[in-house]
Write a protein that holds these residues in place. Structure first.
Motif, PDB file in Angstrom:
ATOM      1  N   LEU A   1      45.862  42.434  33.789  1.00 14.05           N
ATOM      2  CA  LEU A   1      45.335  41.197  34.363  1.00 14.05           C
ATOM      3  C   LEU A   1      44.502  41.462  35.611  1.00 14.05           C
ATOM      4  N   GLU A   2      44.864  42.482  36.365  1.00 11.72           N
ATOM      5  CA  GLU A   2      44.090  42.835  37.569  1.00 11.72           C
ATOM      6  C   GLU A   2      42.622  43.031  37.230  1.00 11.72           C
ATOM      7  N   GLY A   3      42.357  43.641  36.071  1.00 11.23           N
ATOM      8  CA  GLY A   3      40.978  43.889  35.685  1.00 11.23           C
ATOM      9  C   GLY A   3      40.249  42.663  35.175  1.00 11.23           C
ATOM     10  N   LEU A   4      40.986  41.608  34.855  1.00 12.88           N
ATOM     11  CA  LEU A   4      40.369  40.399  34.309  1.00 12.88           C
ATOM     12  C   LEU A   4      40.034  39.371  35.376  1.00 12.88           C
ATOM     13  N   LEU A   5      40.849  39.280  36.416  1.00 17.50           N
ATOM     14  CA  LEU A   5      40.696  38.199  37.392  1.00 17.50           C
ATOM     15  C   LEU A   5      39.846  38.656  38.568  1.00 17.50           C
ATOM     16  N   PRO A   6      38.665  38.061  38.770  1.00 17.86           N
ATOM     17  CA  PRO A   6      37.779  38.488  39.850  1.00 17.86           C
ATOM     18  C   PRO A   6      38.318  38.076  41.220  1.00 17.86           C
ATOM     19  N   SER A   7      37.885  38.792  42.242  1.00 20.96           N
ATOM     20  CA  SER A   7      38.317  38.455  43.606  1.00 20.96           C
ATOM     21  C   SER A   7      37.828  37.074  44.025  1.00 20.96           C
ATOM     22  N   SER A   8      36.740  36.588  43.412  1.00 26.23           N
ATOM     23  CA  SER A   8      36.203  35.260  43.733  1.00 26.23           C
ATOM     24  C   SER A   8      37.158  34.140  43.344  1.00 26.23           C
ATOM     25  N   LEU A   9      38.180  34.452  42.568  1.00 25.42           N
ATOM     26  CA  LEU A   9      39.150  33.440  42.181  1.00 25.42           C
ATOM     27  C   LEU A   9      39.824  32.818  43.406  1.00 25.42           C
TER      28      LEU A   9
END
Length: 261
Positions: A120-128
């Protein structure tokens, strides 16, 4: 599911962490990360009103004894590597500002929870994080534009869907938030039907899963498996139907689920 996932606010609160070594240090870091105050003495923590206790003794009898004392004092207890003694378990955490994703296996396999979290770390961008904070800042404006909670939720559901203007996986979504809020319109009421091929929820199509996840009301025939109905929102209205009975007319999205025949 034998556990109810909850987020427990501990900022500024005493939390008991007993034991020495890497396991105890890891639990202490977890508590401090959430803003809690680590207390390493059981009685002191009880006297100060702690509600949670992490116990990381290597000695099994010491762990069992402290777990019993803490539980008798009304605390919820987590005993490291001893799931049978735990009132709660700690999940693998993914953090994007106010967005906190917890992956848990009920103490069965911490390694599996970690592996899923890393995916999931690779899917969720920091802009979230910016998107979440922006939605919070616009809460009053959205309430004024959509006074009805159902209308508000449906508008957000559409905007946050895959490919929508606020798609959480799109790094540019946060920048579009204000423009979307100014132009968003109430969603019309709608109806859809799902005809199941089997009682296995894994046989649901992507469309079926999306409809169940968005439905305000799930009308279902008696032969529809509970495992399928659990894929709907927990707060969606359930409306039992006789076989072949038409769906009710209600506000919002009504999804009719019929058993395959």
């Amino acid at each position: 599911m034998d556990s109810l996932p909850l987020y427990h606010r501990i900022s500024g609160q005493p939390v008991i962490v007993l034991g020495h070594g890497e396991a105890a240090e890891a639990k202490a870091r977890l508590v401090r990360r959430a803003g809690g105050e680590v207390i390493d003495d059981l009685q002191d923590g009880i006297d100060r009103g702690a509600r949670l206790a992490f116990i990381a003794h290597d000695d099994a009898r010491a762990a069992e004894g402290d777990a019993l004392r803490a539980r008798c004092a009304g605390l919820l207890v987590n005993v490291v590597d001893r799931p049978a003694l735990c009132d709660f378990t700690t999940p693998s955490l993914l953090e994007r500002g106010p967005v906190l994703v917890a992956v848990a296996t009920g103490g069965v396999s911490a390694g599996l929870a970690k592996a899923l979290r890393l995916r999931l770390e690779g899917l969720l961008p920091s802009s979230l994080a910016d998107l979440a904070r922006g939605l919070g800042d616009l809460r009053d404006r959205l309430k004024a534009r959509f006074p009805g909670p159902g209308d508000r939720r449906r508008a957000l559901d559409a905007a946050l869907a895959a490919g929508g203007p606020l798609d959480p996986l799109d790094p540019a979504s946060a920048a579009r938030l204000v423009d979307w809020a100014e132009g968003a319109e109430p969603m019309a009421t709608a109806a859809a039907e799902i005809r199941l091929r089997s009682a296995d929820p894994d046989d649901l199509t992507l469309r079926d899963a999306r409809l169940l996840g968005a439905a305000d009301c799930v009308a279902h025939e008696p032969d529809v498996a509970e495992a399928v109905l659990l894929r709907a929102r927990a707060d969606a209205v359930r409306w039992p139907l006789a076989p072949g009975e038409p769906a009710p007319v209600r506000d919002g999205l009504v999804v009719t689920v019929r058993a395959g025949r």
